[in-house]
Design a protein around this motif. Structure first.
Motif, PDB file in Angstrom:
ATOM      1  N   TRP A  87      41.745  18.959  41.447  1.00  0.00           N
ATOM      2  CA  TRP A  87      43.207  18.827  41.429  1.00  0.00           C
ATOM      3  C   TRP A  87      43.629  17.423  41.828  1.00  0.00           C
ATOM      4  N   ILE A  88      42.920  16.837  42.821  1.00  0.00           N
ATOM      5  CA  ILE A  88      43.277  15.486  43.249  1.00  0.00           C
ATOM      6  C   ILE A  88      43.024  14.501  42.110  1.00  0.00           C
ATOM      7  N   GLN A  89      41.958  14.751  41.314  1.00  0.00           N
ATOM      8  CA  GLN A  89      41.638  13.838  40.212  1.00  0.00           C
ATOM      9  C   GLN A  89      42.272  14.273  38.900  1.00  0.00           C
ATOM     10  N   HIS A  90      43.245  15.191  38.974  1.00  0.00           N
ATOM     11  CA  HIS A  90      43.972  15.635  37.786  1.00  0.00           C
ATOM     12  C   HIS A  90      43.048  16.274  36.760  1.00  0.00           C
ATOM     13  N   ARG A  91      42.128  17.126  37.249  1.00  0.00           N
ATOM     14  CA  ARG A  91      41.283  17.912  36.361  1.00  0.00           C
ATOM     15  C   ARG A  91      41.569  19.386  36.631  1.00  0.00           C
ATOM     16  N   VAL A  92      40.830  20.269  35.985  1.00  0.00           N
ATOM     17  CA  VAL A  92      41.061  21.699  36.163  1.00  0.00           C
ATOM     18  C   VAL A  92      40.091  22.288  37.186  1.00  0.00           C
TER      19      VAL A  92
END
Lengths: 498, 119
Positions: A87-92
């Protein structure tokens, strides 16, 4: 007669809901009785320590429950780490196995069980097998001395209610036990590196040993602070001394709390102190030659270690199982503790996602040159404040001394950092001597003299701090002066003639 | 408090040891086992291993260990004093201050000698 399908479905759902609600109600009534000390006649309750049967069986049952809870916690910490990092790296993040990826830890475990267990030829067999066990056992037994809540009441098959503690053994040397067992995990890492007979592994193990023992000093001194305030080495007493939020030791000595958190990060070698398994330089550090479930044991030790040190930090400085005092509703104790540990674990993951790895020489410099002197200051802070408060029999003296220490440390740190950032060429202008009243002898009013006197008196402690910092700075650079920008500048190359 | 109070920790240690050994054995039982020469070679990023795995190590690690011994004894000495501090009062504070002062002098000496530099 054919019953329509939706009747079956609705009927089944109603039945399921009834069973669920009924089970929930029974559980709630049982649990509230169990965890509420006032619900049962106090005369009929048997204390566990007085009954020989209970004091034999209870540790076994409680240890089994504790180990199962910790291992489940470990499995879902790995999932939560992957999710939060994603989530921090904008992934799922993992979302295929089970609803929202909830079965991912199970899938990982099954995969690792059926992987080949490669044993390289060059390893020292005994040490190679011993190392993972030596790493896992200490982290599993760290939490033995930490209470997870106040005493609770449980029914047993002989019809009696027993009052049992929510700790394996709240011994009276609990803090010493914590210090000893946290440092035992170093053996696992060093022996894994040495027994693998591999270059990456050896370097990882050496780094682990030096890093652990460097940060253990500050850890021990920071752990002395709660012992001083509570006057006891038992974790139960330390937790009970911080019943309300304003009594938490983090507010009585924030310096020691900060040092403790930093050193615990280093003790479990998590980012930014994960030098021992730096992927980019050492492949996997001390566990390079391990595969299959032996590799899983090292991962398990890392995550269980994270949980254990979170419990330690929460119990020492952040109120343990109290947010509000839980003496009347003991069931809230474990819930509060789990909530705080969850927040601490999220902090671990957040730090891993945001901070880059620290360089090894800076790691050692931080441990020896910064944290060790600061932890001595933290111990001095609390001990002077406690002794003066005890001598004058007033908590005001304790508060005032603490406040003075706090202000001095904040100002000193500010001055130190400002001195670090100051360049040589932006130094202050020299004093204008020709207009200085000391030199010219110009008379001044009595008010000016008084003002200067008071100002001078106030300035003395600040100047002492400044002098101390200058001294420390000079000592720090005693090994050799840093090269100036002139020496570092590249000489312009003369173009070849013609 | 008698030695009996420590017995539950022994129970937990035994359970932890059993769990460790079970996990250690579980992949021996379930996993395949097909060793080959290349697979069992030391891992050096895919290259042929050069020289022995365990080599000479920098002396700095020994130095850190020696310094650690000195200060660890000090830390452990802090603990009984921390428990008894309220009873010892100002006297204990001064005595501990002198002890710490001597240690800090040694610490400054080793700092100035460059024992804490890591280059």
């Amino acid at each position: 007669m054919r019953i329509p399908r939706f009747v079956w479905i609705i009927g089944g759902l109603i039945l399921l809901a009834a069973v669920l609600v009924g089970g929930l109600l029974v559980t709630i009534s049982l649990v509230t009785t169990m965890f509420d000390p006032n619900a049962i006649d106090p005369g009929a309750v048997i204390k566990c320590s007085t009954s020989s049967g209970c004091s034999t069986i209870y540790p076994i049952i409680y240890s089994l429950i504790l180990v199962v809870v910790i291992l489940t916690g470990f499995a879902y910490t790995t999932l939560w780490e992957r999710k939060l990092l994603a989530w921090i790296q904008h992934r799922v993040g993992p979302n295929r196995t089970g609803p929202a990826g909830l079965l991912q830890p199970l899938a990982d475990a099954i995969k690792l069980i059926f992987k080949e267990d490669v044993i390289p030829d060059q390893v020292d067999k005994v040490v190679y097998y011993l190392a993972p066990v030596l790493k896992v056992v200490p982290v599993l037994i760290i939490v033995a001395v930490i209470p997870f809540g106040p005493d609770i009441l449980v029914p047993w098959f002989d019809g009696n209610w027993y009052q049992v503690p929510l700790a394996v053994a709240d011994i009276n040397v609990g803090v010493l036990y914590l210090l000893g067992v946290t440092s035992l995990a170093t053996y696992g890492m060093v022996l894994a590196g040495w027994g693998s007979n591999n270059k990456y592994a050896t370097i990882g193990g050496l780094r682990a040993s030096a890093q652990m023992i460097s940060y253990e000093l500050s850890l021990g001194l920071a752990m002395a602070v709660p012992v001083i305030i509570a006057g006891s080495m038992s974790l139960g007493d330390i937790v009970d001394a911080q019943r309300n939020i304003w009594q938490w030791f983090v507010f009585q000595n924030p310096l020691a709390a900060g040092i403790l958190v930093l050193t615990l990060f280093a003790e479990v070698s998590r980012a930014p102190f994960d030098l021992t398994e730096a992927e980019q330089e050492l492949t996997a550090g001390y566990m390079t030659e391990y595969s299959g479930m032996k590799f899983a044991m090292f991962m398990m030790a890392e995550y269980v270690g994270m949980i254990a040190v979170s419990v330690i930090a929460v119990s020492m400085f952040f109120g343990g199982y109290h947010i509000i005092p839980v003496d009347n509703v003991p069931i809230l104790g474990p819930l509060f503790l789990i909530l705080k540990v969850f927040i601490a674990l999220s902090l671990f993951i957040w730090v891993r996602a945001t901070l880059p790895r620290i360089r090894y020489d800076r790691l050692m410099a931080l441990g020896w040159k910064v944290l060790l002197p600061l932890s001595l200051v933290a111990v001095a802070w609390t001990s002077i404040a406690v002794v003066l408060g005890e001598e004058t029999q007033s908590s005001t003296a304790y508060g005032i001394v603490s406040l003075i220490f706090f202000v001095v440390i904040v100002v000193g740190g500010f001055l130190f950092l400002r001195g670090e950032n100051q360049d040589a060429d932006t130094a202050q202008d020299p004093v204008d001597l020709m207009n200085d009243p000391v030199v010219t002898g110009e008379p001044r009013s009595i008010g000016w003299v008084l003002l200067n006197l008071i100002g001078g008196l106030i300035a003395v402690p600040f100047l002492m701090v400044k002098a101390l910092l200058t001294l420390l700075e000079g000592l720090g650079s005693a090994g050799g002066e840093a090269p100036t920008s002139d020496e570092l500048a590249i000489e312009p190359v003369e173009p070849a003639g013609d | 408090m008698t030695l009996q109070a420590f017995a539950p920790i022994g129970v937990l240690i035994i359970i932890a040891l059993i769990i460790g050994v079970i996990i250690l054995m579980i992949s021996r039982v379930f996993g395949p086992h097909n060793p080959s020469f290349r697979k069992n070679a030391p891992y050096e990023s895919g290259m042929k291993p050069i020289g022995p795995g365990t080599r000479r190590m920098p002396v700095k690690f020994y130095l850190v260990a020696v310094l650690f011994i000195i200060f660890d004894v000090e830390v452990i000495f802090f603990m009984p004093w921390a428990v008894a501090m309220r009873d010892l009062g100002v006297y204990g504070l001064i005595v501990m201050g002198v002890f710490t002062l001597i240690l800090v002098v040694g610490f400054i000496y080793e700092w100035k000698k460059g024992a804490l530099e890591w280059e």
